[in-house]
Structure formats: C-alpha cells, structure tokens
Design a protein around this motif. Structure first.
Motif, mmCIF file in Angstrom:
data_model
loop_
_atom_site.group_PDB
_atom_site.id
_atom_site.type_symbol
_atom_site.label_atom_id
_atom_site.label_comp_id
_atom_site.label_asym_id
_atom_site.label_seq_id
_atom_site.Cartn_x
_atom_site.Cartn_y
_atom_site.Cartn_z
ATOM 1 N N GLY A 176 1.327 -1.139 0.668
ATOM 2 C CA GLY A 176 0.392 0.221 0.217
ATOM 3 C C GLY A 176 1.011 1.574 -0.205
ATOM 4 O O GLY A 176 2.134 1.142 0.677
ATOM 5 N N TYR A 177 0.490 2.364 -0.865
ATOM 6 C CA TYR A 177 1.083 3.384 -0.500
ATOM 7 C C TYR A 177 0.271 4.603 -0.323
ATOM 8 O O TYR A 177 -1.232 4.316 -0.851
ATOM 9 N N SER A 178 1.195 5.392 -0.090
ATOM 10 C CA SER A 178 0.011 6.861 -0.321
ATOM 11 C C SER A 178 -0.892 7.442 -0.995
ATOM 12 O O SER A 178 0.323 7.066 -2.348
ATOM 13 N N ILE A 179 -1.261 8.545 -0.904
ATOM 14 C CA ILE A 179 -1.988 9.324 -2.827
ATOM 15 C C ILE A 179 -1.147 10.261 -3.235
ATOM 16 O O ILE A 179 -0.663 9.966 -4.196
ATOM 17 N N GLU A 180 0.190 10.763 -2.025
ATOM 18 C CA GLU A 180 0.973 11.960 -2.392
ATOM 19 C C GLU A 180 2.539 10.524 -3.678
ATOM 20 O O GLU A 180 2.632 11.305 -4.224
ATOM 21 N N GLU A 181 2.256 9.096 -2.851
ATOM 22 C CA GLU A 181 3.596 8.671 -3.625
ATOM 23 C C GLU A 181 2.900 8.234 -4.288
ATOM 24 O O GLU A 181 4.264 7.843 -5.744
ATOM 25 N N VAL A 182 1.881 8.021 -5.337
ATOM 26 C CA VAL A 182 1.092 7.498 -6.376
ATOM 27 C C VAL A 182 1.583 8.553 -6.759
ATOM 28 O O VAL A 182 1.655 8.303 -9.078
ATOM 29 N N ASN A 183 1.211 9.520 -6.523
ATOM 30 C CA ASN A 183 1.489 10.079 -8.275
ATOM 31 C C ASN A 183 2.078 10.906 -8.370
ATOM 32 O O ASN A 183 2.208 11.589 -9.717
ATOM 33 N N GLN A 184 3.464 10.979 -7.068
ATOM 34 C CA GLN A 184 4.309 11.522 -8.148
ATOM 35 C C GLN A 184 5.134 10.601 -9.201
ATOM 36 O O GLN A 184 5.489 11.040 -9.911
ATOM 37 N N VAL A 185 4.893 8.880 -8.860
ATOM 38 C CA VAL A 185 4.960 8.278 -10.048
ATOM 39 C C VAL A 185 4.066 8.699 -11.069
ATOM 40 O O VAL A 185 5.233 8.698 -12.549
ATOM 41 N N PHE A 186 2.846 8.006 -11.223
ATOM 42 C CA PHE A 186 1.674 8.345 -12.409
ATOM 43 C C PHE A 186 1.503 9.286 -12.834
ATOM 44 O O PHE A 186 0.189 9.500 -13.369
ATOM 45 N N TRP B 45 -7.771 6.446 -12.404
ATOM 46 C CA TRP B 45 -8.447 5.799 -10.635
ATOM 47 C C TRP B 45 -7.988 5.535 -9.735
ATOM 48 O O TRP B 45 -6.282 4.506 -10.296
ATOM 49 N N TYR B 46 -7.717 5.713 -8.676
ATOM 50 C CA TYR B 46 -7.001 4.793 -7.922
ATOM 51 C C TYR B 46 -8.301 3.585 -6.674
ATOM 52 O O TYR B 46 -9.117 3.384 -6.935
ATOM 53 N N TRP B 47 -7.231 2.674 -7.015
ATOM 54 C CA TRP B 47 -7.529 1.457 -5.918
ATOM 55 C C TRP B 47 -7.521 1.139 -4.655
ATOM 56 O O TRP B 47 -6.520 1.613 -4.664
ATOM 57 N N VAL B 48 -8.366 1.248 -3.599
ATOM 58 C CA VAL B 48 -7.847 1.024 -2.439
ATOM 59 C C VAL B 48 -7.907 0.266 -1.128
ATOM 60 O O VAL B 48 -9.343 -0.593 -2.068
ATOM 61 N N ASP B 49 -7.476 0.189 -0.840
ATOM 62 C CA ASP B 49 -7.462 -1.234 -0.360
ATOM 63 C C ASP B 49 -8.574 -1.336 0.384
ATOM 64 O O ASP B 49 -8.444 -0.186 1.967
ATOM 65 N N THR B 50 -9.392 -2.047 0.603
ATOM 66 C CA THR B 50 -10.597 -2.224 1.541
ATOM 67 C C THR B 50 -10.849 -3.352 1.777
ATOM 68 O O THR B 50 -11.813 -4.239 2.545
ATOM 69 N N PHE B 51 -9.956 -4.677 1.544
ATOM 70 C CA PHE B 51 -9.684 -5.526 2.234
ATOM 71 C C PHE B 51 -9.735 -5.598 3.961
ATOM 72 O O PHE B 51 -8.264 -5.558 4.935
#
Length: 324
Positions: free
Chosen positions: A184-194, A200-206
C-alpha cells in the motif's frame, strides 16, 4: 273470503311506488359505491405513484453515489426515466474515459412499481473463453478487455504483466492499464509516479478475513489460473487534475454517508469503513487510505515509461479505442 271483505286490501299502485323506490335506491347505492370505489382506487393509485417516485428518487440517488466509488475507472454518463401507469424504469449509462475518449460500459436498469417494490434488471457481466491449456484467459465486457487486480497480500498462482503488449498496439490508439502494487502507498507517493496518466486509484478495502479467503481461493484447484479481483469488484475513486479537487475526501464522505443511511449499500459501506479504519481504531481520512493499485490511460508510448517501476506487481490491459 272475498276481496271486498279483506281486512287489508291490496293497493297495487302503492306496491308499484315501493318497487320503483327500491329500484331507485339500489341504483343510487350502486352509483355511490362505484364513486366511492373510484375515489379510493384513485387515491391509492396516486399514493402508490407518489411512493414509487419517492423510492425511485431515493434509490437512484444512492446508486449514483455508490457508483462513484465502485468500478475501476467507470463513471455515470446520465440516467433516463420511462413511465407507465403502474411502473417506472430508470436506466443509467456507464462509461470509461480512456485517454479522454468515452467508451460505453453498459447500463444499469431498475424497475419500480406503485406497490413500492424495485427490481434490478441484471445484465451480463465480464466473461472469458478458452481452453484449460491456455496460459491466460482474459476477461471481456462489451467487446473490451476488463482490468483485473492482484492484492499485495494474496499469493496467486501466477501474476500477469501485459506491459509487453504495449509494443504491439498502434500509437494512434489509447488504452487503459491496471497496475497492482507490491504494497500500500499513500496518495502523494502514487501521484509522484503516475500523475500524468493517472485515471483511478484502487483503495485497499480488504479485511484480514478477506485476504485469508482470497489466499484459500487461489489455492483451490478449481481456479487453475488464479482468482483475481476484476474491475467491477474494485473500490476506489477517480483522479482529477484540478488542483483543488478532493477526490479522496469525497470517497470518505460517501462511505460515511452511506454507512449511516444507504439503503441496500449500508452494510457494505459499514464493512468497508471498518476494514479501512481497523474496526474504528484509526480515523478515516485521506492520509490513512492505502492505495494498492491504479488505472492509467493514454497512448501506448505514454504508458511504456512505467515499464521499469518496481512497485508494480502486476499489469493488466483494459479497454482500448482509437484516439480519433
């Protein structure tokens, strides 16, 4: 005894008047009954029609809100309503936006009645065909590939990587691709790469039980190719390039609102809320959301720049279309 000697002689004129009065009374009572019945039936119909419209407005509103957080890179395009004397039908069109191009993604149809009932008209879901010897059986829907995801804590028989397919697709096309992460990554970490191609973001709901169940399913010999999460089952939210957009906050607000009063979705929203917050042990806020995958879109050449990202555990090609 002669008629002259009858104690109560018959009065035929009076009898005719009595019969006529009875007949008039019967007709009058029948007409009154019909009018009363008509008024009652009309009242019941108007009441049923009002209840039906209120129920339809409430349920379609819940459906619309729920559609904002379920379905990978899927959004509503609009809802139309058709009415008959005793029913109403709500049809909601769904689309995927791939590189800015909208691709039809089926319809959700519900039928409401004046009796206060509603029925979801089920449509065909994703499906795949092939033989047991095939290394891979992709899922399709409306002639397009369906994205699939791999949870970082689930052990799969095989994890696929479709990034090599980008070399075989003409650059006049636009495509979507689902990347599953190794954690799992933070929103900011994901934004920096992609950020440039993010859709669309897939959130861990498990929950822990969900992870255990999926691990057991992937050990099951009946699923020879593994048990993945297809895009129809994934929860998350759209990316918006606007600097003031707060999609993560919107995702949270939807969960909280549906959890409190969400009709058919209330229990599911409560479960997701508890899974994300670890049964309420932490606050539900954007910084605590774990992003375990994304959907990116663009030309094949745009997506090739993600070929060397170590955080990507699996990559599944989704819908494709011409750019123009």
């Amino acid at each position: 005894m002669s008629k002259e000697n009858e104690f109560f002689p018959k009065d035929f004129e009076f009898e005719k008047l009595v019969k006529k009065a009875r007949k008039r009374s019967l007709i009058k009572m029948t007409l009154i009954s019909l009018v009363i019945s008509l008024i009652v039936l009309t009242g019941l119909y108007l009441l049923g029609d009002t209840v039906m419209k209120m129920k339809m407005e409430k349920e379609t509103n819940f459906d619309s809100i729920w559609n904002e957080i379920i379905g990978a890179n899927v959004e509503e395009q609009g809802t139309t309503y058709n009415y008959s004397p005793t029913t109403a039908t709500a049809k909601t069109k769904l689309v995927k936006k791939v590189g800015g191009v909208p691709i039809p993604w089926g319809e959700q149809e519900k039928v409401f009645t004046i009796l206060g009932t509603s029925t979801l008209i089920t449509t065909d879901g994703p499906s795949g065909s092939g033989s047991i010897e095939d290394e891979r059986i992709p899922l399709y829907y409306h002639g397009e590939r369906v994205v699939e995801f791999f949870h970082p804590q689930v052990k799969y028989k095989q994890i696929f990587d479709d990034r090599a397919l980008l070399n075989k697709i003409d650059d006049n096309s636009v495509v979507e691709m689902a990347f599953s992460f190794d954690k799992g990554y933070s929103i900011e970490e994901v934004n920096q790469v992609f950020k440039d191609q993010l859709a669309w973001y897939w959130v861990d709901t498990f929950s822990k039980d969900d992870i255990k169940e999926h691990n057991e399913l992937n050990k099951n010999e009946r699923f020879s190719k593994g048990y993945t999460i297809n895009g129809f089952e994934a929860y998350g939210f759209q990316y918006n390039q606007h600097s003031k957009a707060k999609q993560a906050s919107n995702f949270i607000s939807i969960l909280e609102a549906i959890k409190e009063e969400g009709g058919n979705y209330q229990d599911e929203a409560a479960e997701i809320f508890n899974n994300i917050t670890n049964q309420g042990k932490m606050e539900l806020e954007p910084k605590n959301l774990k992003i375990i995958g994304v959907v990116v879109t663009g030309k094949p050449s745009d997506l090739k720049k993600f070929s060397d990202k170590s955080m990507i555990r699996g990559a599944i090609l989704g819908a494709t279309t011409d750019q123009y």
